[in-house]
Design an enzyme around this catalytic site. Structure first.
Site, mmCIF file in Angstrom:
data_model
loop_
_atom_site.group_PDB
_atom_site.id
_atom_site.type_symbol
_atom_site.label_atom_id
_atom_site.label_comp_id
_atom_site.label_asym_id
_atom_site.label_seq_id
_atom_site.Cartn_x
_atom_site.Cartn_y
_atom_site.Cartn_z
ATOM 1 N N ASN A 27 -5.438 6.628 -1.938
ATOM 2 C CA ASN A 27 -4.993 7.056 -0.608
ATOM 3 C C ASN A 27 -4.429 8.472 -0.636
ATOM 4 O OD1 ASN A 27 -5.824 4.744 0.579
ATOM 5 N ND2 ASN A 27 -3.820 3.739 0.523
ATOM 6 N N HIS A 87 -3.116 -3.259 -6.047
ATOM 7 C CA HIS A 87 -3.451 -2.700 -4.734
ATOM 8 C C HIS A 87 -4.944 -2.814 -4.487
ATOM 9 C CE1 HIS A 87 -3.922 0.946 -1.909
ATOM 10 N NE2 HIS A 87 -3.526 -0.093 -1.211
ATOM 11 N N SER A 136 0.826 -1.207 0.000
ATOM 12 C CA SER A 136 0.000 0.000 0.000
ATOM 13 C C SER A 136 0.857 1.253 0.000
ATOM 14 C CB SER A 136 -0.925 -0.011 1.222
ATOM 15 O OG SER A 136 -0.174 -0.214 2.391
ATOM 16 N N GLU A 190 -6.182 -0.854 -7.748
ATOM 17 C CA GLU A 190 -5.201 -0.038 -8.468
ATOM 18 C C GLU A 190 -4.127 -0.970 -9.044
ATOM 19 O OE1 GLU A 190 -5.265 4.288 -6.257
ATOM 20 O OE2 GLU A 190 -4.350 2.640 -5.166
#
Ligand code: NAI
Length: 666
Positions: free
Chosen positions: A496, A446, A425, A458
């Site tokens: 994120n 991800h 991550s 992702e």
């Protein structure tokens, strides 16, 4: 205007020796059938021809069937919806289709819809205008009204016809949820009249239905009674209450207008048909519907990133059976893959198997299917099955050296052509790839937590990742029914990175003394699925702090902040039972404001809260973190749940800009 019956392009029409007319829908140059303007005009020509033949006694009935593999009719052609400029345009297009279906319904001979594949929206409305509906039991065959997901409801008179056929409760639930039903469920409801064992039996069953002049009786006495006042009013109120629990009327008006329509006119087919067109037209040209169509098109564009070639992942090997690995493995199994799951800790493997079984029980219909799924999940402590896998996904601890060592050890054991991916991550892909012989092979996949619920993955392109490996990564993601978003290997990737300043901004507001419930309510008023503080608790406050540190966002996470204090005290959010909120039975304890918060204040605060997120989206677009502005919007909608009815953060900002320009010009 009807087309020339002798020059059909999307349909074929012929009469066989037994006097059965076959109308075969097979749109020219398209993989699936949709009701485009031309297809509707051609259907018009077929209905006129069928009227003539029936009047001459030359046919015994008409069968409507598809020439495609798994598409009876997917619905109206959404690509044409944006051409409608005014409500008048919409009404004109609707009246053409509704008059046509009314004529079809009045044909003096039996009409049979023989359904294999998707029968959705306008396709189901066509079927409902027939006198008998047969669907096969094939798994690819589904019926439903997905219109509500596009900010509208059925507009070819499917509202009254479905209610007439299945009764108000079932039909309205079907229209309000947009769920696609298996044919056995649709038969039990009364939407379908007969089931055929398989696609091969469909033509024969349709032939028999015509020859025995089958006509559906529709809903029974009890269901007809439910359409009458005052029961109708009572049902409408219940539906309104249920719908309010799920969506807000100011964000998603379509379900509420459908309930109003039923409440006002549901007692009469004619009144409901007229009311349907009147209520439908403004919805169709609304911003909400336009933005929801945008979301649909973005989702199609994401799926289209998977190459059409012959890479079809069938075996996956997952390393790390913790929170993420266990779910990734289970989701791959649900998609039909054979999965081996590796971990250094046997107890983790056992726990992962139990977790997977619980998910299979929830998602699959029968015990046999659950058993079959469990048989596809191999617990593989030593990684013996790794060399057979088409895709290997690492989901072990977030430590660079440990990940590097793992990949170095397994690199030579992967079969040629297999995808090699990490679920990191926060570590840059090129860093993990450093010790590898073939650095270009490694990509990121991800996933988001909880994996079974979240639709985005992702696909991370490291500085050296080969494009074909990235493309294969997209194929893996689509193969498990999720949306791939190709992102550059930058801290936080896309999702994120844009979420962090939004959540930290919310925490900064909290530091300034704004009530936590007010902050969360304001974000929901804007259209976010959950508030940022509740979301932070769900993600885990330790993870939030870690991401904020990586991205160098000081606000809200610094020494002495509430976040830092909670993390230091082990109050990590939902997983530890307390964070910004105290969590009971999986839910945060939130106070109801008394008196309620001022709506204008909530709107303003909501705008303020999403501003840092949208600013960051603009930076990601400018830095080309993803391919285009559209992909920023797609990623943020599917990765964060950002208000779909606003069409994505960048679309929203652009539309606000337009509004300002318009008001300045006025
Ligand atoms: P976790 O701590 O729940 O699970 C890690 C598992 O890996 C443990 O079962 C451990 O026994 C096993 N493991 C450790 N070293 C191993 C090795 N050399 N070989 C085989 N198994 C080994 O961790 P979690 O949360 O599942 O995270 C895994 C990865 O996914 C990390 O890279 C994390 O950054 C990433 N990630 C985590 C998310 C989350 O919300 N937890 C979200 C997205 C990505």
């Amino acid at each position: 205007m009807a087309a020339d019956i002798n020059a059909l392009k999307d349909w074929r029409f012929s009469t066989d020796q037994e006097g059965i007319a076959w109308a075969v829908f097979d749109r020219e140059g398209e993989r699936v059938n949709t009701l485009s303007r031309r297809a509707i005009e051609e259907l018009g020509a077929i209905v006129i021809r069928a009227e003539e033949l029936a009047a001459q006694g030359a046919i015994k009935g008409v069968v409507f069937i598809s020439g495609k593999d798994s598409s009876f009719v997917h619905g109206a052609d959404i690509r044409e919806f944006d051409a409608f400029r005014s409500e008048g345009d919409v009404r004109a297009a609707l009246s053409q289709a509704t008059e046509l279906l009314a004529r079809l319904e009045k044909l003096s001979v039996p009409t049979v819809a023989a359904i294999h594949g998707m029968c959705l929206g306008g396709g189901l409305e066509l079927a409902l205008a027939c006198s008998w509906r047969i669907a096969d039991r094939d798994d690819a065959t589904r019926v439903g009204f997905p219109e509500i997901k596009l900010g509208i409801f059925p507009g070819f008179n499917g509202t009254f016809r479905s209610i007439r056929q299945a009764g108000p409760t079932s039909a309205m639930t079907m229209m309000l949820t947009g769920n696609m039903l298996r044919t056995s469920a649709a038969k039990a409801m009364g939407i379908i009249d007969e089931l055929a064992a398989s696609p091969a039996n469909l033509r024969w069953a349709a032939r028999k239905a015509v020859l025995s002049a089958k006509r559906s009786k529709g809903a029974g006495m009890f269901q007809r009674l439910m359409r009458q006042w005052p029961i109708r009013g009572f049902l409408a109120e219940q539906m309104r209450k249920k719908t309010k629990d799920k969506v807000r009327e100011d964000h998603y008006p379509a379900p509420f207008r459908l309930i109003d329509l039923f409440e006002r006119t549901g007692g009469s087919d004619k009144a409901m048909a007229e009311g349907e067109t009147r209520a439908f037209a403004p919805l169709m040209v609304s911003d909400t519907a336009r933005n929801l169509r945008r979301v649909f098109k973005l989702s199609e564009a994401m799926k289209a990133q998977a190459p059409k070639g012959n890479f079809k992942p069938q075996r996956a090997h997952i390393i790390g059976a913790g929170t993420m690995g266990a779910d990734i493995a289970a989701v791959c199994v649900l998609a039909g893959m054979e999965v081996s799951l590796q971990d250094i800790n046997d107890d983790q493997l056992k726990r992962a198997a139990e977790q997977a079984k619980a998910l299979f029980r929830k998602r699959l219909k029968s015990r046999t299917e659950v058993d079959a799924a469990m048989a596809r999940l191999l617990l593989d402590g030593k990684g013996d099955h790794l060399p057979r896998a088409d895709v290997v996904i690492e989901a072990i601890v977030e430590k660079l050296e440990i990940k590097q060592l793992l990949f170095k050890n397994i690199e030579g054991r992967l079969k040629p052509g297999a995808v090699m991916a990490t679920n990191t991550s926060s570590i840059m892909i090129e860093k993990i790839a450093e010790p590898l012989t073939d650095k270009g092979r490694l990509i990121g996949l991800h996933f988001f937590n909880p994996v079974p619920a979240l639709p985005l993955v992702e696909v991370v392109r490291g500085a050296g990742s080969r494009p074909e490996e990235v493309a294969k990564g997209c194929a893996v993601v689509t193969a498990i029914g999720k949306y791939p978003l190709v992102v550059k290997s930058v801290p936080g990737f896309l999702v994120n990175r844009v979420l962090a300043p939004y959540m930290m901004g919310a925490m900064a507001k909290l530091e300034q003394g704004v009530e936590r419930e007010k902050i969360d309510e304001a974000a929901k008023t804007f259209g976010m699925p959950v508030g940022p503080l509740e979301l932070a608790d769900q993600v885990g406050l330790d993870i939030c702090k870690h991401v904020a540190d990586i991205l160098g966002i000081a606000t809200g996470a610094m020494e002495g902040s509430k976040l830092a204090g909670l993390v230091a005290a082990g109050k990590l959010g939902k997983k530890s039972g307390e964070g910004f909120y105290v969590w009971k039975d999986g839910k945060p304890e939130q106070k109801t404001a008394d008196p309620p918060y001022n709506t204008v204040e909530l709107h303003l605060l909501g705008e303020e809260l999403v501003k840092p997120l949208i600013d960051e989206c603009e930076r990601c677009r400018d830095e080309k973190v993803v391919e285009s502005a559209d992909m920023v919007d797609a990623g943020v909608i599917f990765g964060t749940g950002f208000a779909p009815f606003r069409g994505g953060p960048l679309n929203y900002r652009a539309s606000q800009g337009l509004l300002i320009k318009r008001s300045e010009a006025a």
